[in-house]
Scaffold this motif. Structure first.
Motif, PDB file in Angstrom:
ATOM      1  N   THR A  64       0.857  -1.193   0.000  1.00  0.00           N
ATOM      2  CA  THR A  64       0.000   0.000   0.000  1.00  0.00           C
ATOM      3  C   THR A  64       0.895   1.246   0.000  1.00  0.00           C
ATOM      4  N   ALA A  65       0.295   2.400   0.199  1.00  0.00           N
ATOM      5  CA  ALA A  65       1.082   3.638   0.256  1.00  0.00           C
ATOM      6  C   ALA A  65       1.486   3.968   1.690  1.00  0.00           C
ATOM      7  N   THR A  66       1.448   2.973   2.567  1.00  0.00           N
ATOM      8  CA  THR A  66       1.797   3.234   3.970  1.00  0.00           C
ATOM      9  C   THR A  66       3.261   3.620   4.091  1.00  0.00           C
ATOM     10  N   LEU A  67       4.128   2.808   3.529  1.00  0.00           N
ATOM     11  CA  LEU A  67       5.549   3.127   3.485  1.00  0.00           C
ATOM     12  C   LEU A  67       5.846   3.567   2.046  1.00  0.00           C
ATOM     13  N   MET A  68       6.246   4.783   1.899  1.00  0.00           N
ATOM     14  CA  MET A  68       6.345   5.343   0.550  1.00  0.00           C
ATOM     15  C   MET A  68       7.551   6.289   0.467  1.00  0.00           C
ATOM     16  N   GLU A  69       8.273   6.205  -0.627  1.00  0.00           N
ATOM     17  CA  GLU A  69       9.399   7.132  -0.836  1.00  0.00           C
ATOM     18  C   GLU A  69       8.871   8.560  -0.895  1.00  0.00           C
ATOM     19  N   LYS A  70       9.552   9.467  -0.206  1.00  0.00           N
ATOM     20  CA  LYS A  70       9.127  10.871  -0.248  1.00  0.00           C
ATOM     21  C   LYS A  70       9.275  11.439  -1.663  1.00  0.00           C
ATOM     22  N   SER A  71      10.238  10.898  -2.410  1.00  0.00           N
ATOM     23  CA  SER A  71      10.434  11.409  -3.778  1.00  0.00           C
ATOM     24  C   SER A  71       9.209  11.102  -4.637  1.00  0.00           C
ATOM     25  N   VAL A  72       8.562   9.976  -4.389  1.00  0.00           N
ATOM     26  CA  VAL A  72       7.346   9.649  -5.151  1.00  0.00           C
ATOM     27  C   VAL A  72       6.214  10.583  -4.722  1.00  0.00           C
ATOM     28  N   VAL A  73       6.142  10.836  -3.409  1.00  0.00           N
ATOM     29  CA  VAL A  73       5.102  11.748  -2.920  1.00  0.00           C
ATOM     30  C   VAL A  73       5.282  13.116  -3.575  1.00  0.00           C
ATOM     31  N   GLU A  74       6.546  13.552  -3.677  1.00  0.00           N
ATOM     32  CA  GLU A  74       6.799  14.897  -4.194  1.00  0.00           C
ATOM     33  C   GLU A  74       6.687  14.981  -5.714  1.00  0.00           C
ATOM     34  N   ILE A  75       7.242  13.995  -6.407  1.00  0.00           N
ATOM     35  CA  ILE A  75       7.326  14.105  -7.879  1.00  0.00           C
ATOM     36  C   ILE A  75       6.135  13.440  -8.564  1.00  0.00           C
ATOM     37  N   GLY A  76       5.630  12.375  -7.993  1.00  0.00           N
ATOM     38  CA  GLY A  76       4.570  11.595  -8.647  1.00  0.00           C
ATOM     39  C   GLY A  76       5.132  10.270  -9.125  1.00  0.00           C
ATOM     40  N   GLN A  77       4.260   9.419  -9.640  1.00  0.00           N
ATOM     41  CA  GLN A  77       4.686   8.080 -10.056  1.00  0.00           C
ATOM     42  C   GLN A  77       5.584   8.145 -11.291  1.00  0.00           C
ATOM     43  N   PRO A  78       6.600   7.282 -11.348  1.00  0.00           N
ATOM     44  CA  PRO A  78       7.489   7.255 -12.520  1.00  0.00           C
ATOM     45  C   PRO A  78       6.756   6.729 -13.750  1.00  0.00           C
ATOM     46  N   GLU A  79       7.322   7.046 -14.940  1.00  0.00           N
ATOM     47  CA  GLU A  79       6.655   6.557 -16.149  1.00  0.00           C
ATOM     48  C   GLU A  79       7.558   5.660 -16.990  1.00  0.00           C
ATOM     49  N   HIS A  80       8.847   5.673 -16.752  1.00  0.00           N
ATOM     50  CA  HIS A  80       9.686   4.686 -17.433  1.00  0.00           C
ATOM     51  C   HIS A  80      10.860   4.317 -16.534  1.00  0.00           C
ATOM     52  N   SER A  81      11.495   3.198 -16.841  1.00  0.00           N
ATOM     53  CA  SER A  81      12.621   2.790 -16.011  1.00  0.00           C
ATOM     54  C   SER A  81      13.740   2.208 -16.865  1.00  0.00           C
ATOM     55  N   VAL A  82      14.956   2.310 -16.315  1.00  0.00           N
ATOM     56  CA  VAL A  82      16.157   1.839 -17.005  1.00  0.00           C
ATOM     57  C   VAL A  82      16.984   1.063 -15.984  1.00  0.00           C
ATOM     58  N   VAL A  83      17.465  -0.104 -16.368  1.00  0.00           N
ATOM     59  CA  VAL A  83      18.264  -0.897 -15.423  1.00  0.00           C
ATOM     60  C   VAL A  83      19.713  -0.426 -15.467  1.00  0.00           C
ATOM     61  N   THR A  84      20.250  -0.142 -14.289  1.00  0.00           N
ATOM     62  CA  THR A  84      21.630   0.308 -14.213  1.00  0.00           C
ATOM     63  C   THR A  84      22.276  -0.236 -12.934  1.00  0.00           C
ATOM     64  N   THR A  85      23.501   0.195 -12.648  1.00  0.00           N
ATOM     65  CA  THR A  85      24.263  -0.376 -11.531  1.00  0.00           C
ATOM     66  C   THR A  85      24.662   0.718 -10.559  1.00  0.00           C
ATOM     67  N   CYS A  86      24.560   0.441  -9.279  1.00  0.00           N
ATOM     68  CA  CYS A  86      24.916   1.400  -8.234  1.00  0.00           C
ATOM     69  C   CYS A  86      26.371   1.832  -8.389  1.00  0.00           C
ATOM     70  N   ALA A  87      26.613   3.122  -8.135  1.00  0.00           N
ATOM     71  CA  ALA A  87      27.981   3.645  -8.300  1.00  0.00           C
ATOM     72  C   ALA A  87      28.687   3.823  -6.961  1.00  0.00           C
ATOM     73  N   TYR A  88      28.179   3.220  -5.904  1.00  0.00           N
ATOM     74  CA  TYR A  88      28.863   3.359  -4.619  1.00  0.00           C
ATOM     75  C   TYR A  88      29.849   2.212  -4.361  1.00  0.00           C
ATOM     76  N   CYS A  89      29.389   1.068  -3.864  1.00  0.00           N
ATOM     77  CA  CYS A  89      30.384   0.110  -3.368  1.00  0.00           C
ATOM     78  C   CYS A  89      30.543  -1.099  -4.272  1.00  0.00           C
ATOM     79  N   GLY A  90      31.510  -1.934  -3.908  1.00  0.00           N
ATOM     80  CA  GLY A  90      31.873  -3.088  -4.722  1.00  0.00           C
ATOM     81  C   GLY A  90      30.870  -4.225  -4.733  1.00  0.00           C
ATOM     82  N   VAL A  91      29.749  -4.072  -4.015  1.00  0.00           N
ATOM     83  CA  VAL A  91      28.719  -5.108  -4.120  1.00  0.00           C
ATOM     84  C   VAL A  91      28.109  -5.075  -5.524  1.00  0.00           C
ATOM     85  N   GLY A  92      27.914  -3.866  -6.062  1.00  0.00           N
ATOM     86  CA  GLY A  92      27.408  -3.759  -7.433  1.00  0.00           C
ATOM     87  C   GLY A  92      25.933  -4.079  -7.555  1.00  0.00           C
TER      88      GLY A  92
END
Ligand code: SF4
Ligand code: SF4
Ligand code: SF4
Ligand code: FES
Length: 943
Positions: A222-250
């Motif tokens: 449900t919307a009980t636990l929700m990213e604040k960015s979604v609350v502020e910007i609205g629902q996304p409309e497309h997505s792209v798979v990519t890789t985290c740029a922080y640690c070596g877990v990848g």
């Protein structure tokens, strides 16, 4: 291009190999034994309504929405908790089931706000989907009765909110926190109507044990636990798979977007390194990419005391090339060099080393991997024949005993730590070798069987002592050694390891670890069917880092713990692409693929491909470049995505070397500390703005995909290409995939890698070639890469850094979960709320004798320098040991560290510095000078 939808099968897959055939709604289906009816139905395309089930979690069976009828069985069992059986006949839909489901949904909806039109979930809500799926049209109970609708939101976490009025108490969040993340921060408090999700007793999310990994947010239907960015910007409309740029877990993510704006990062379930999980950095801390501090225009200045001048790209590149050529004409071709980045892509790193070797005409290329895992490269190459970690992350699922040495996975490699904790909860045993009581030693449902709290600097002695017990007590795996290793070398090593100086009793005296603890740990590891070693910078960043890696490899070979799932020697690599930057030839003595520059065959491959003659002489390492700068013979440096003024040891030496140079070029997102000493600033771009690949700690090559246009106008590889062309080395790449093609044709371990293959397979673990076209998850299965495993004598030689009356304490350093490395990215996000400053951990006893109270300002002094920071009293460190992180430039922790380094690789000895602590009123003179200089440099830039 739309949103990538991943199927939720409701329950986890079964690992069984035998199949069971059953009938669901009249169709015959065969699935592995142990599969739930829900998953079996989903596999044939029938979605049974569900709320409390999701395939990231174990079945729970609380919502009663997924009821089915099974012929010959009474009642209506839950399909998520009922496994298939041979010949079973299941009906998922009929009037009776529909009525029951509508009744369940009616109860949920009667206590749920009916604000679907304005709810931030805006259609991305399983409750709404299920109301539709069960055909709910009316709620008979009305909304006037007792309900939960007026409850306050908890907005304490900077990244997500908790709105209890929307909670259906399905427990998915509680189970995600326990099962996926392993933190156990959430509970269901109370019972019946009063039951509610709680992050602690009277605590909000921010103040609770929550580590903000977001697994609960992802699990919430449900919307009980929700990213604040979604609350502020609205629902996304497309997505792209990519890789985290922080640690070596990848970790693999779906960047969910609206136009060019990131709405949220959702861990990708198909990601082979993370299987749909993430930590607070990758999921939430991406705001730095659009931070106002980003510099997007090139700048130059003749002297580092001059103001920066914004210039066009043409002028910046022409100026840099002219300066480098001028320096080379006057001081010789070896007078310039470059540093590659472990944060940039493989393709970008490959290009930088190519520019240096083929364009500058020397091998003066080095990388920040020098300061972290270069001893791994040395030690594992000598013993096994390749520097690569031996396993994939999934291997930990098969480990029976896990030996963690000098690593703090819950902070440094959090997603892998969650996997490890899961295996430990399943019953694997844990041995921790670390001066500090890291979280893994004792945390909810995890407790180390042995903690060897050794004195910093005694790793080699302790690992040798473990091996001593293995050999002296007849615990060595003789069959494995005879079959896989060189027996004569083993015999020679065994004679060495049996010497009295390697006995637990002798080592106890110098390491502080009781002999019996060493013996117990050795017996536990050697006696395990599968014993796996994981280690980190607490092993490598020592004057004897390479010796410890050799000792670890010896121990694993002696116990036969190599060459199958569940075992191995696994360096936990720090930065996102530190493995890749090493693979791509970032060291001055090695071409890509770890081939020595003096190797004529390897040199000829590159000379043919690049059309230039290459030097057979190894170039300068970073410390040698700085020494040469002080001597006046090294005057130009191109640094891509690296901040040596903050991350390398002995800051004064670094600053001295940089100040002596005539053309320092920094290519980065921000004006970092090194840029204070630069003459050219070339704005870099973030991982969200470029295409390429990263290679994680398990040798897994993964795609990085552009989701927005570069804010600076160019990908980092394009900037290097422009510089190469201006220097006279012609490059004509039109896309990073062409660079990967060049890597593949010149580097045997990458022969089968291409962007096409990566798109098809998702990821590839090198070596990938004709023999292993889909890559190599576990190394050394039938034989070692070098043929026979080589036992190498690993003498314990104490570091020259000694405690004494002036400096009686030992300082060791490490990281914290919320911050990353020098903090350039994470400090520019709300992650800073969890760690606003570096603190000095000190044992209460050491604090008391110095009159230091918790939170007091203290001066931390070593032979190299001094700094001030605030004290934190804790018994996590033993008496005699102090600890700090190095995420904030103001702390200047590396002013304290010495220039001692690993005997084989020059990896700095960050982990052992003799220090003294005293009370202080404020910043040291060096900190004041440094801050003044930094502020001035930034002011110049701002103007
Ligand atoms: S964010 Fe992670 S740690 Fe925090 S409550 Fe949710 S699952 Fe648990
Ligand atoms: S917060 Fe979400 S996941 Fe947790 S119990 Fe409530 S509805 Fe379920
Ligand atoms: S564990 Fe590492 S790779 Fe994964 S999300 Fe966190 S920082 Fe990124
Ligand atoms: S989905 Fe099966 S009981 Fe909730």
């Amino acid at each position: 291009m739309g949103l990538i939808q991943e199927i939720d099968y409701g329950t986890k897959p079964s690992a069984a190999t035998s199949l069971v055939t059953l009938s669901i709604d009249g169709q015959s289906v065969a699935v592995p034994e142990g599969t739930s009816i829900m998953r079996a139905a989903m596999q044939m395309g029938t979605q049974i309504p569900k709320l409390c089930a999701t395939d990231m979690l174990d079945s729970f069976g609380s919502c009663r929405l997924c009821l089915v009828e099974i012929e010959g069985r009474a009642g209506t069992p839950a399909s998520c908790t009922t496994p298939v059986a041979p010949g079973m006949v299941v009906h998922t839909q009929n009037a009776k089931l529909a009525k029951l489901r509508r009744g369940v949904m009616e109860l949920y909806i009667s206590d749920h706000p009916l604000d679907c039109l304005t709810c931030s979930a805006n259609g991305d809500c399983e409750l709404q989907d299920m109301a539709g799926a069960v055909g709910l049209r009316d709620v008979r109970y009305g909304y006037a009765g007792e309900n939960h609708l007026g409850q306050d939101k908890d907005v304490s976490n900077p990244y997500f909110q908790f709105d209890p009025s929307k909670c259906i108490v399905c427990s998915r969040c509680v189970r995600a926190c326990a099962e996926v993340q392993g933190t156990f921060a959430l509970t269901i408090e109370g019972s019946g109507f009063a039951s509610k999700v709680s992050a602690g007793i009277d605590e909000n999310f921010f103040d609770s044990e929550c580590v903000s990994c977001g697994a609960c947010v992802q699990a919430c239907p449900t919307a009980t636990l929700m990213e604040k960015s979604v609350v502020e910007i609205g629902q996304p409309e497309h997505s792209v798979v990519t890789t985290c740029a922080y640690c070596g877990v990848g970790c693999s993510f779906k960047a969910e977007m609206r136009g060019e704006e990131v709405v949220r990062m959702v861990p990708y379930k198909d990601g082979k390194a993370n299987h749909g999980h993430s930590c607070v950095k990758g999921r939430f801390a991406w705001g730095y990419a659009t931070h106002r501090d980003r510099v997007t225009k090139p700048m130059i200045r003749a002297k580092i005391t001059d103001p920066w001048r914004e210039v066009s790209w043409e002028e910046a590149i022409a100026y840099t090339a002219a300066e480098f050529k001028r320096i080379q004409a006057k001081h010789g071709k070896d007078s310039i060099g470059g540093i590659t980045s472990s944060r940039c892509t493989n393709e970008e790193t490959f290009l930088v080393q190519k520019l240096i070797r083929a364009g500058f005409g020397n091998n003066n290329v080095d990388t920040c991997a020098r300061v972290c895992h270069s001893p791994t490269g040395y030690g594992l190459s000598k013993t096994f024949g390749t520097s690569a970690g031996t396993q994939d992350f999934d291997s930990v699922d098969h480990a029976d005993v896990i030996l963690v040495i000098g690593a703090n996975p819950t902070d440094g490699h959090p997603v892998f730590a969650s996997r490890m904790k899961k295996r430990l909860r399943e019953g694997a045993k844990l041995i921790v070798v670390d001066p500090r009581r890291i979280d893994l030693v004792r945390m909810p449902h995890v407790q180390a069987t042995q903690h060897l709290a050794l004195r910093p600097g005694t790793n080699v002695a302790v690992v040798n002592a473990l091996a001593h017990v293995v050999v002296s007590e007849g615990l060595a795996d003789e069959d494995f050694i005879r079959e896989r290793c060189d027996w004569d070398e083993f015999a020679e090593w065994a004679a060495f390891i049996l010497r009295p100086e390697n006995s637990p009793e002798t080592v106890a005296a110098l390491s502080g670890v009781p002999a019996e603890t060493i013996r117990a740990a050795a017996r536990l590891y050697a006696g395990a069917p599968n014993g796996a070693i994981y280690y980190g910078l607490g092993v490598t960043e020592h004057s004897q880092g390479s010796s410890t890696v050799l000792a670890i490899a010896n121990l694993a070979m002696a116990t036969g713990n190599i060459g199958r799932p569940g075992v191995g020697v696994n360096p936990l690599r720090g930065q996102n692409n530190v493995q890749g930057s090493c693979d791509m030839g970032s060291f001055p003595h090695e071409f890509p693929g770890y081939r020595h520059v003096s190797n004529t065959d390897a040199r000829e491959i590159f000379e043919r491909d690049w059309g230039v003659a290459l030097s057979a002489e190894p170039g300068l390492r970073i410390p040698n470049m700085l020494d040469a700068a002080m001597d006046g013979s090294f005057l130009g440096l191109y640094i891509q995505g690296e901040d040596i003024a903050q991350s390398d040891p002995d800051t004064k030496h670094i600053v001295g070397g940089l100040t002596a140079m005539e053309c320092v070029v920094v290519q980065d997102l921000f004006l970092n500390e090194t840029a204070n000493y630069a003459h050219v600033f070339l704005p870099g771009c973030s991982f969200l703005e470029k295409d390429g690949t990263f290679t994680n700690a398990e040798r897994r090559i993964q795609r990085v995909r552009k989701v927005m246009a570069p804010k600076n106008g160019y990908g980092d590889w394009e900037i290097t290409q422009m510089l190469a062309n201006a220097m006279g080395l012609k490059m004509h790449y039109t896309h990073p995939s062409e660079i990967m093609d060049e890597i593949a044709r010149t580097t045997p371990s990458f022969a089968g890698v291409s962007f096409g293959a990566l798109d098809r397979l998702g990821s590839i673990q090198w070596p990938c070639n004709e023999a292993a076209p889909e890559g190599t998850p576990v190394m050394h299965i039938d034989h070692f890469v070098r043929g026979r495993g080589k036992f190498v004598i690993s003498d314990y030689i104490p570091t020259d850094e000694k405690t004494g009356p002036r400096f009686p304490l030992l300082l060791t350093t490490g990281r914290i979960l919320s911050q990353y490395n020098v903090g350039a990215q994470t400090r520019r996000t709300d992650n800073a709320l969890w760690h606003e400053e570096d603190l000095l951990e000190i044992h209460p006893h050491d604090a008391e004798v110095r009159g230091v109270k918790d939170g007091a300002w203290v001066k931390l002094a070593s032979r190299a320098g001094e700094t001030t920071l605030r004290a934190k009293l804790t018994d996590r460190v033993a008496p005699g040991v102090v600890y700090t992180t190095f995420h904030h430039p103001v702390t200047q922790a590396n002013v304290i560290t010495t220039d001692y380094s690993d005997w084989a690789t020059n990896c700095p000895e960050y982990k052992v510095t003799a220090v003294q602590i005293s009370l202080s009123n404020g910043p040291s003179d060096w900190q004041k000078d440094y801050q003044a200089h930094s502020a001035a440099a930034r002011r110049i830039a701002a103007e």
